[in-house]
Write a protein that holds these residues in place. Sequence first.
Motif, mmCIF file in Angstrom:
data_model
loop_
_atom_site.group_PDB
_atom_site.id
_atom_site.type_symbol
_atom_site.label_atom_id
_atom_site.label_comp_id
_atom_site.label_asym_id
_atom_site.label_seq_id
_atom_site.Cartn_x
_atom_site.Cartn_y
_atom_site.Cartn_z
ATOM 1 N N MET A 3 -27.640 -15.662 -20.768
ATOM 2 C CA MET A 3 -27.976 -14.601 -21.853
ATOM 3 C C MET A 3 -28.517 -13.192 -21.166
ATOM 4 O O MET A 3 -28.110 -12.221 -21.753
ATOM 5 C CB MET A 3 -29.331 -15.249 -22.716
ATOM 6 C CG MET A 3 -28.973 -16.031 -23.622
ATOM 7 S SD MET A 3 -27.604 -15.742 -24.823
ATOM 8 C CE MET A 3 -28.548 -14.978 -26.106
ATOM 9 N N THR A 4 -28.894 -13.269 -20.011
ATOM 10 C CA THR A 4 -29.249 -12.132 -19.383
ATOM 11 C C THR A 4 -28.082 -11.340 -18.939
ATOM 12 O O THR A 4 -28.263 -10.088 -18.293
ATOM 13 C CB THR A 4 -30.574 -12.374 -18.395
ATOM 14 O OG1 THR A 4 -29.862 -13.220 -17.446
ATOM 15 C CG2 THR A 4 -31.753 -12.369 -18.938
ATOM 16 N N ASP A 5 -27.061 -12.042 -18.707
ATOM 17 C CA ASP A 5 -25.814 -11.458 -18.250
ATOM 18 C C ASP A 5 -25.303 -10.260 -19.251
ATOM 19 O O ASP A 5 -24.425 -9.399 -18.917
ATOM 20 C CB ASP A 5 -24.589 -12.222 -17.953
ATOM 21 C CG ASP A 5 -24.632 -13.019 -16.741
ATOM 22 O OD1 ASP A 5 -25.679 -12.731 -15.886
ATOM 23 O OD2 ASP A 5 -23.887 -13.807 -16.128
ATOM 24 N N VAL A 6 -25.727 -10.350 -20.434
ATOM 25 C CA VAL A 6 -25.628 -9.526 -21.497
ATOM 26 C C VAL A 6 -26.782 -8.664 -21.891
ATOM 27 O O VAL A 6 -27.717 -9.190 -22.418
ATOM 28 C CB VAL A 6 -24.742 -9.972 -22.719
ATOM 29 C CG1 VAL A 6 -24.718 -8.929 -23.631
ATOM 30 C CG2 VAL A 6 -23.690 -10.702 -22.599
ATOM 31 N N GLU A 7 -26.847 -7.333 -21.297
ATOM 32 C CA GLU A 7 -28.073 -6.549 -21.516
ATOM 33 C C GLU A 7 -27.786 -5.464 -22.473
ATOM 34 O O GLU A 7 -26.987 -4.934 -22.514
ATOM 35 C CB GLU A 7 -28.436 -6.201 -20.044
ATOM 36 C CG GLU A 7 -29.571 -5.294 -20.122
ATOM 37 C CD GLU A 7 -30.048 -4.839 -18.900
ATOM 38 O OE1 GLU A 7 -31.351 -4.634 -18.636
ATOM 39 O OE2 GLU A 7 -29.334 -4.411 -17.977
ATOM 40 N N VAL A 8 -28.727 -5.329 -23.579
ATOM 41 C CA VAL A 8 -28.716 -4.555 -24.537
ATOM 42 C C VAL A 8 -29.530 -3.441 -24.384
ATOM 43 O O VAL A 8 -30.899 -3.503 -23.930
ATOM 44 C CB VAL A 8 -28.955 -5.122 -25.993
ATOM 45 C CG1 VAL A 8 -28.882 -4.142 -26.823
ATOM 46 C CG2 VAL A 8 -28.117 -6.350 -26.230
ATOM 47 N N LEU A 9 -29.161 -2.161 -23.971
ATOM 48 C CA LEU A 9 -29.897 -0.924 -23.540
ATOM 49 C C LEU A 9 -29.916 0.058 -24.905
ATOM 50 O O LEU A 9 -29.010 -0.333 -25.855
ATOM 51 C CB LEU A 9 -29.545 -0.498 -22.390
ATOM 52 C CG LEU A 9 -29.454 -1.317 -21.251
ATOM 53 C CD1 LEU A 9 -28.743 -0.704 -19.976
ATOM 54 C CD2 LEU A 9 -30.862 -1.852 -20.786
ATOM 55 N N HIS A 10 -30.528 1.216 -24.726
ATOM 56 C CA HIS A 10 -30.398 2.217 -25.676
ATOM 57 C C HIS A 10 -29.941 3.611 -25.053
ATOM 58 O O HIS A 10 -30.748 3.616 -24.201
ATOM 59 C CB HIS A 10 -31.635 2.037 -26.726
ATOM 60 C CG HIS A 10 -31.562 0.753 -27.324
ATOM 61 N ND1 HIS A 10 -32.230 -0.059 -26.774
ATOM 62 C CD2 HIS A 10 -31.294 0.542 -28.704
ATOM 63 C CE1 HIS A 10 -32.232 -1.303 -27.722
ATOM 64 N NE2 HIS A 10 -31.697 -0.700 -28.868
ATOM 65 N N HIS A 64 -23.336 -8.166 -16.705
ATOM 66 C CA HIS A 64 -23.606 -8.418 -15.337
ATOM 67 C C HIS A 64 -23.029 -9.630 -14.971
ATOM 68 O O HIS A 64 -22.745 -10.378 -16.123
ATOM 69 C CB HIS A 64 -25.084 -8.547 -14.988
ATOM 70 C CG HIS A 64 -26.050 -7.253 -15.591
ATOM 71 N ND1 HIS A 64 -26.115 -6.303 -14.847
ATOM 72 C CD2 HIS A 64 -26.915 -7.220 -16.620
ATOM 73 C CE1 HIS A 64 -26.731 -5.176 -15.487
ATOM 74 N NE2 HIS A 64 -27.223 -5.749 -16.523
ATOM 75 N N GLY A 65 -23.001 -10.263 -13.783
ATOM 76 C CA GLY A 65 -22.524 -11.761 -13.532
ATOM 77 C C GLY A 65 -21.050 -12.064 -14.234
ATOM 78 O O GLY A 65 -20.133 -11.514 -14.193
ATOM 79 N N GLU A 66 -21.230 -13.310 -14.691
ATOM 80 C CA GLU A 66 -20.266 -13.901 -15.554
ATOM 81 C C GLU A 66 -20.002 -13.143 -16.734
ATOM 82 O O GLU A 66 -18.524 -12.933 -17.136
ATOM 83 C CB GLU A 66 -20.546 -15.428 -15.893
ATOM 84 C CG GLU A 66 -20.974 -16.375 -14.733
ATOM 85 C CD GLU A 66 -21.266 -17.543 -15.159
ATOM 86 O OE1 GLU A 66 -20.745 -18.182 -16.132
ATOM 87 O OE2 GLU A 66 -22.452 -18.055 -14.538
ATOM 88 N N ALA A 67 -20.721 -12.597 -17.280
ATOM 89 C CA ALA A 67 -20.312 -11.682 -18.537
ATOM 90 C C ALA A 67 -19.257 -10.674 -18.124
ATOM 91 O O ALA A 67 -18.482 -10.224 -18.940
ATOM 92 C CB ALA A 67 -21.542 -11.036 -19.576
ATOM 93 N N LEU A 68 -19.898 -9.760 -17.219
ATOM 94 C CA LEU A 68 -18.896 -8.789 -16.385
ATOM 95 C C LEU A 68 -17.690 -9.224 -16.254
ATOM 96 O O LEU A 68 -16.605 -8.517 -16.255
ATOM 97 C CB LEU A 68 -19.932 -8.190 -15.268
ATOM 98 C CG LEU A 68 -18.914 -6.920 -14.821
ATOM 99 C CD1 LEU A 68 -18.731 -5.845 -15.648
ATOM 100 C CD2 LEU A 68 -19.894 -6.485 -13.434
ATOM 101 N N ALA A 69 -17.642 -10.314 -15.379
ATOM 102 C CA ALA A 69 -16.426 -10.920 -15.070
ATOM 103 C C ALA A 69 -15.144 -11.293 -15.957
ATOM 104 O O ALA A 69 -14.058 -11.184 -16.107
ATOM 105 C CB ALA A 69 -16.569 -12.172 -14.030
#
Length: 121
Positions: A72-79, A90-95
């Motif tokens: 879940m931390t591979d998808v980071e929600v920022l503002h 990040h990581g697998e989500a980025l790939a």
Amino acid sequence: MCKVLGIGLDLCAISRMERLLGDQRFLTRCFTAAEQAYLQGRGLMASASMAAMWAAKEAAGKALGTGIAFPMTDVEVLHDESGAPTYALHGEALARSRGGRLLLSISHEGDMAAAVCIWTE
């Protein structure tokens, strides 16, 4: 012009996240340090923000066509500086995004938070 590669939508009950707000193990497993810091600064809106961020992560997995098949931390929600939500992958989500971009819209009303993610080239 951009090509849409996928769309994801998710809902999350704010009351569900309110119960988990004090669970540090859950927070560490599902939210990055930056996300946790953001939530700590939200005061009474923390559970609504947490539900919206959770829905955003789930929507991203759906848009990528995999569901949450990565941490879940591979998808980071920022503002951004105006408060608009954005993704950092990040990581697998980025790939899995294959160099594409994920666009995000979130909202909450009553006990529900919603997020829509659009994956573009």
